[in-house]
Design a protein around this motif. Structure first.
Motif: not given
Ligand code: THG
Length: 397
Positions: A131-133, A145-147, A222-224, A227-229, A288-290
């Protein structure tokens, strides 16, 4: 057992107007029963005219409201409210919470701060992606872990039992709502006050709405910007949805959902589509996350160290595809160079910004160079394509 068809839901191939394949008349519907969850916001999502859903963590997730392209431009120019309840929280609490979360990820969490969000690959014993939470650290002994879309609850419970850890592992009733787009901060400030503005990217705070505390993070798929609540009370959630929709005078607020065009352009990976347990985080470009040499214990460390010391064999790359509008990428499309199979396109969309197809592909070593010419076998023919870095960048001409 009485399965009741409820929401008429487009087939996996989706509506034609989104450039996706599939029958246009009398489509089969998805039968929604207890195993596929609606959310506390479903009545609002339907009232706003949702056109298509997918299922993510056994929960409905909208995939389009108007059309993929209209949703895309609206997201890039204004502000959208997304029901992302499908991002379930796996809550880990107790004296061994930090140990369990660290066991699951190669990301070094030892210096993580309370109030921090951390994107963290989870891997199995062979280094395969589980997974990639987004990890939210509430305190030393309390994490969410927001999965993404796989059953992390069961993996975490298994590890807690197997390692004899003093933790509780649960999936609380939390319903995340995302506010995404360039005007998200202004809309949020109208609801939560000026305290939202100083929240930094991937940090969260507890703010109040109607005198009730809510976790508010600057994050989202998104890249725009936005926030998340994280809402724990159904009634409060509906009041929040309505308040956000009604407070957007002049901001052009509308309903939305993760947009496949925008996320491919932005290089945001989709677990289950772009990566599976058959792929490692190094192959997914998540190195970069490892923290493979850090003095931390996590499952899969030996496998990932071995891989990192040799040659990583495959890597996720962007591809541009040329020619007619692309159909939906339902099963991966073969990528070829010099007549040989060298990879698979796992997600694709038609980009109005780049005026061509854009895709995410897992490609063999030797074919990663930007500009490399390849071909992609899409269901209706063979397309010329070129390899790109992710995220896709505007040509500086
Ligand atoms: N928000 C939350 N939970 C999630 C997601 C989310 N769970 C499932 C899924 N999305 C997980 N996947 C991602 C993938 C990328 C990012 C967030 C969730 C993200 N990445 C940043 C970027 O690419 O710019 C970098 C983050 C960092 O460097 O730490 O935002 O969307 N709650």
């Amino acid at each position: 057992m009485t399965d009741r068809p409820t929401t008429p839901t487009p087939s996996a191939a989706g509506p034609k107007e989104d450039g996706q394949a599939g029958p246009t008349t009398s489509r089969p519907v998805l039968t929604v029963a207890r195993r596929i969850h609606g959310t506390i916001y479903s009545s609002r999502v339907e009232a706003q005219g949702v056109k298509s859903y997918t299922v993510y963590n056994h929960t409905l997730l909208a995939t389009s409201f108007r059309s993929l392209e209209e949703d895309y431009w609206h997201l890039k120019q204004h502000v959208q409210i997304w029901d992302v309840s499908c991002e379930r929280q796996v809550e880990i609490r107790g004296p061994d919470a930090a140990r369990l979360v660290q066991l699951m990820t190669p990301r070094d969490l030892t210096r993580a701060a309370t109030g921090q969000c951390l994107y963290a690959p989870l891997v199995d014993e062979s280094g395969g992606m589980i997974n990639d939470p987004v990890v939210l650290k509430h305190s030393e002994d309390h994490y969410w872990l927001s999965i993404a879309d796989s059953d992390v609850l069961l993996w975490a419970k298994g590890l807690a039992c197997g390692f004899g850890l003093d933790v509780s592992v649960e999936q609380p009733e939390v319903w995340p709502l995302a506010v995404q787009g360039p005007k998200a901060e202004d809309l949020m400030a109208r609801i939560f006050g000026e305290e939202v503005r100083p929240i930094r990217f991937f940090r969260f705070r507890t703010l109040t709405f109607r005198d009730q505390p809510l976790v508010v993070a600057r994050s989202g798929f998104s890249k725009q910007g936005g926030f998340e609540i994280f809402v724990g009370e159904p009634e409060l959630g509906l009041a929040l949805w309505d308040a956000l929709m009604e407070s957007g005078q002049g901001l052009n607020v509308g309903p939305g959902c993760p947009n496949v065009i925008e996320r491919i352009e932005g290089g945001l990976l989709s677990y289950g589509n772009d990566m599976t347990r058959g792929d490692t985080p190094l192959e997914c470009g998540l190195d970069r996350y490892c923290a493979l040499e850090a003095p931390i214990e996590f499952i899969g460390r030996d496998a990932l160290r071995r891989e990192a010391r040799g040659d990583v064999r495959r890597l996720i790359r962007g591809v541009r595809l040329y020619g007619e509008a692309l159909p939906a990428c339902v099963t991966p499309w073969p990528v070829r160079a010099d007549g040989r199979d060298i990879g698979l396109v796992t997600s694709a969309a038609n980009s109005p910004t780049f005026n061509c197809g854009v895709g995410i592909a897992m490609l063999d070593r030797g074919h990663w160079r930007p500009g490399e010419e390849v071909t992609v076998e899409v269901p209706d023919g063979v397309r010329p394509a070129t390899v790109e870095d992710l995220p896709f960048a505007m040509a500086s001409s």
